[in-house]
Scaffold this active site. Structure first.
Site, PDB file in Angstrom:
ATOM      1  N   GLU A 192     -37.364  46.868 104.131  1.00 34.73           N
ATOM      2  CA  GLU A 192     -38.811  46.973 104.329  1.00 34.73           C
ATOM      3  C   GLU A 192     -39.245  46.535 105.720  1.00 34.73           C
ATOM      4  OE1 GLU A 192     -40.901  44.520 101.488  1.00 34.73           O
ATOM      5  OE2 GLU A 192     -39.456  42.892 101.657  1.00 34.73           O
TER       6      GLU A 192
ATOM      7  N   ASP B 215     -44.215  47.744 102.823  1.00 37.05           N
ATOM      8  CA  ASP B 215     -44.104  46.996 104.074  1.00 37.05           C
ATOM      9  C   ASP B 215     -43.456  47.828 105.173  1.00 37.05           C
ATOM     10  OD1 ASP B 215     -45.318  44.459 103.825  1.00 37.05           O
ATOM     11  OD2 ASP B 215     -43.763  43.894 102.393  1.00 37.05           O
TER      12      ASP B 215
ATOM     13  N   CYS C 285     -38.770  51.117  95.819  1.00 33.59           N
ATOM     14  CA  CYS C 285     -39.729  50.482  94.908  1.00 33.59           C
ATOM     15  C   CYS C 285     -41.119  50.332  95.506  1.00 33.59           C
ATOM     16  CB  CYS C 285     -39.193  49.138  94.426  1.00 33.59           C
ATOM     17  SG  CYS C 285     -38.909  47.967  95.754  1.00 33.59           S
TER      18      CYS C 285
HETATM   19  C1  PEP Z   1     -42.758  46.911  99.484  1.00 30.85           C
HETATM   20  O1  PEP Z   1     -42.994  46.295 100.521  1.00 30.85           O
HETATM   21  O2  PEP Z   1     -42.684  48.149  99.417  1.00 30.85           O
HETATM   22  C2  PEP Z   1     -42.590  46.197  98.208  1.00 30.85           C
HETATM   23  C3  PEP Z   1     -42.228  46.820  97.111  1.00 30.85           C
HETATM   24  O3  PEP Z   1     -42.861  44.862  98.196  1.00 30.85           O
HETATM   25  P1  PEP Z   1     -44.328  44.263  98.172  1.00 30.85           P
HETATM   26  O4  PEP Z   1     -45.288  45.355  97.841  1.00 30.85           O
HETATM   27  O5  PEP Z   1     -44.342  43.179  97.158  1.00 30.85           O
HETATM   28  O6  PEP Z   1     -44.497  43.737  99.569  1.00 30.85           O
HETATM   29 MG    MG Z   2     -42.748  44.163 100.619  1.00 31.62          MG
END
Ligand code: PEP
Ligand code: MG
Length: 593
Positions: free
Chosen positions: A439, A463, A510
């Site tokens: 990320e 991110d 994700c």
């Molecule tokens: C992301 O950054 O895509 C992620 C799944 O983590 P978060 O949304 O918790 O930063």
């Molecule tokens: Mg993230």
């Protein structure tokens, strides 16, 4: 008095569904605090005003405490007891009074400066108890300022009926606290598609429209309001006809969701038989039953930091961690439960472990950096993860990795925790899979090197897009620049997927991007076979996957990679999927009203 006119606002529909209710306005940003010089003869009156303000704030907090006791249980309600005590504490109020007199300033300024001073003092202490006091102080001074300024408190009032929260800004923890009560929808000035507040709204199944500049100034308390989380429209003071139309639309959406659920027991298999594992992103432990409800193939991301935010100001114990991870494992079986170590930091603040005030927290001590910097705190989680793993297929995932050294340091940290468990004779499992989020752009670019060190990758596009495009995922002013289809992102995805495949490790994605069925198909075309999405998105993504062949999708991805702008890619996707779009926007209906 004439009826107020209907007004239609356009924002970003970021959490689906339609909410119809009455508004509750919350302002969290608060006005700037002026420093006013007072003549000597006014100081007694100013101190008296401070004492009255403190009394009002205490009464308000006691009322909140009584309600919280009923709704949330005594353990959480006890936080408010601590706040009431602080508001009576001569150590705090005495200092404020002293400042009013010695600096001849208004009470608001004296509260603000005293809280800041004490907060800095506590936040840097080693003692966890004292650090906790620093967060209490912030809350208490906020209450006191609100009383002094005659502003309403934004603690939950008595809710007689379901409300739509209209706010300038809400942090993820504000929303966790508010959203479990009688809240049915949200209209917020700040935010974007992937802000954590949005993610929590989806977890709580609350329609949310964000990016509504000035909405708190446009609506009065209790006014009727409709929030359409799909089209991004918010209707203030709807007419009877519009209300009827939205009631119908809400029923249609519910019906549509029910019929999508019919796919629950079917696999997410393309027409030519390629199976895609659709896993669930879980933020709150209470969501875990949705893994089964929506037919998810395991848990692709458990954001464990929300456990921490919920327990704050207490740290979760090792047994509490372990119990939750066991729940995840059981819900995910026979598939894995991927538990991400705490990704605290950024807007997911928790002062108990963050003892710095950062100018730019999103680039600061968060994710794996914080884990490694505060091993005393995170040891509890790591031990619990290895303990819970004896009960099934648990994978551990590290957030915000940007360097190989972080993976190596974590392995050493985990080995130390396991050595402790072994010495204590506590059962644990050693051979669990360790993976990382991709990320940070640096991690994406060295994905081939990282792939040699870990068992799996999960791409965090939320991110990755923010950092690659230099666009704050939470900032409504740049929300249109937050482009999942930007050619830079597509190229990075292609590279990371290729690196994982070459190294023979598992790879999934994700980020929220995968919850949009059009993007999900593109991701399958780019070669992904595991996607982790919010559970409610599974039926629709699955339906779309089942209507296409993998060859078609590979071809689609190749075409998309040839386009030079996000808009071109988007147009291409739209033209290919025009026939599939199961969403039925009512924008045109209401536009013509
Ligand atoms: C992301 O950054 O895509 C992620 C799944 O983590 P978060 O949304 O918790 O930063
Ligand atoms: Mg993230």
């Amino acid at each position: 008095m004439p009826e107020p006119e209907m007004q239609i606002l356009h924002g970003l529909g970021v959490s689906a569904g339609v909410a119809i209710g009455r508004a509750m306005v919350i302002e969290t940003r608060g006005p700037a605090i002026p420093r006013i010089h007072l003549p000597e003869e006014e100081l007694d009156a100013e101190v008296e005003r401070l004492r009255q303000g403190a009394q009002l704030a205490r009464e308000e907090l006691q009322r909140t405490r009584a309600r919280a006791g009923e709704d949330l249980g005594n353990e959480l309600a006890a936080i408010f007891d601590a706040h009431v005590l602080l508001l009576s504490d001569p150590g705090f109020l005495g200092r404020v009074e002293g400042r009013i007199r010695s600096q001849q300033v208004n009470a608001e300024w004296a509260v603000h400066k005293t809280a800041e001073e004490l907060d800095n003092l506590f936040a840097h202490m080693d003692d966890a108890y004292l650090r906790e006091r620093s967060e209490d102080l912030t809350d208490v001074s906020r209450h006191l300022l609100r009383s002094l300024q005659g502003m309403p408190h934004h603690e939950m009032p008595e809710l007689q009926e379901n409300v739509v929260i209209v706010a300038d800004d809400l942090t993820p923890s504000d929303l966790i606290r508010l959203g479990r009560q009688r809240v049915i929808g949200l209209a917020i000035e700040s935010g974007g598609r992937t802000s954590h507040t949005t993610i929590i709204a989806r977890s709580l199944n609350l329609p949310l429209v964000s990016g509504l500049a000035g909405v708190t100034g446009l609506i009065t308390e209790q006014a009727p309001i409709v929030v359409d989380g799909e089209t991004g429209q918010v209707i203030l003071h709807p007419t009877v006809e519009v209300l009827d139309r939205y009631l119908e639309r809400r029923a249609e959406i519910r019906q549509r969701d029910r019929s999508l659920m019919e796919t629950r027991d079917l696999g997410a298999v393309t027409r030519d038989g390629v199976e895609i594992l659709l896993m669930a992103n879980i933020d709150l432990p209470e969501e875990v039953h949705e893994v089964g409800c929506y037919g998810a193939a395991g848990i692709g991301l458990y954001r464990s930091e929300f456990l921490y935010l919920e327990k704050s100001p207490h740290l979760p114990t090792e047994d509490e961690h372990e119990a939750i991870y066991r729940q995840m494992i059981e819900a995910a079986a026979p598939h894995p439960a991927i538990i991400r170590t705490y990704d605290l930091g950024g807007r997911k603040l928790a002062r108990e472990v963050m003892d710095t005030r950062e100018e730019n927290p999103v680039l600061g001590l968060r994710g794996i950096r914080l884990t490694l910097a505060r091993r005393d705190v995170f040891r509890t989680q790591i031990r619990a993860l290895y303990r819970a793993a004896v009960h099934g297929d648990l994978w551990v995932m590290l957030p915000l990795v940007s360097r190989l050294e972080e993976v190596r340091a974590f392995r050493q940290f985990a080995a130390d925790c396991m050595a402790e468990l072994e010495a204590e004779g506590v059962p644990f499992r050693r051979d669990i899979r360790l993976g990382i989020m991709i990320e940070v752009p640096a991690a994406a670019v060295i994905a081939d090197l990282l792939a040699r060190e870990v068992d799996f990758f999960s791409i965090g596009t939320n991110d990755l897009i923010q950092y690659s495009l230099a666009v704050d995922r939470n900032n409504e002013h740049v929300a249109d620049l937050y482009q999942p289809l930007h050619p830079a992102i597509l190229r990075m995805l292609r590279f990371v997927i290729g690196a994982a495949k070459d190294a023979g490790i598992e790879i999934s994605l994700c980020g929220e991007m995968a919850s949009d069925p059009r993007f999900a198909l593109l991701l399958v075309g780019l070669g992904l076979r595991r996607l982790s999405v919010s559970p409610r998105a599974i039926p629709q993504v699955k339906t779309w996957i089942r209507e296409r062949s993998s060859g078609e999708l590979t071809e689609l991805a190749l075409r998309c990679l040839q386009h030079a702008t996000a808009a071109d890619v988007e147009r291409h996707l739209e033209s290919v999927f025009a026939m599939n779009d199961a969403r039925e926007p009512v924008a045109s209906d209401t536009e013509s009203l």
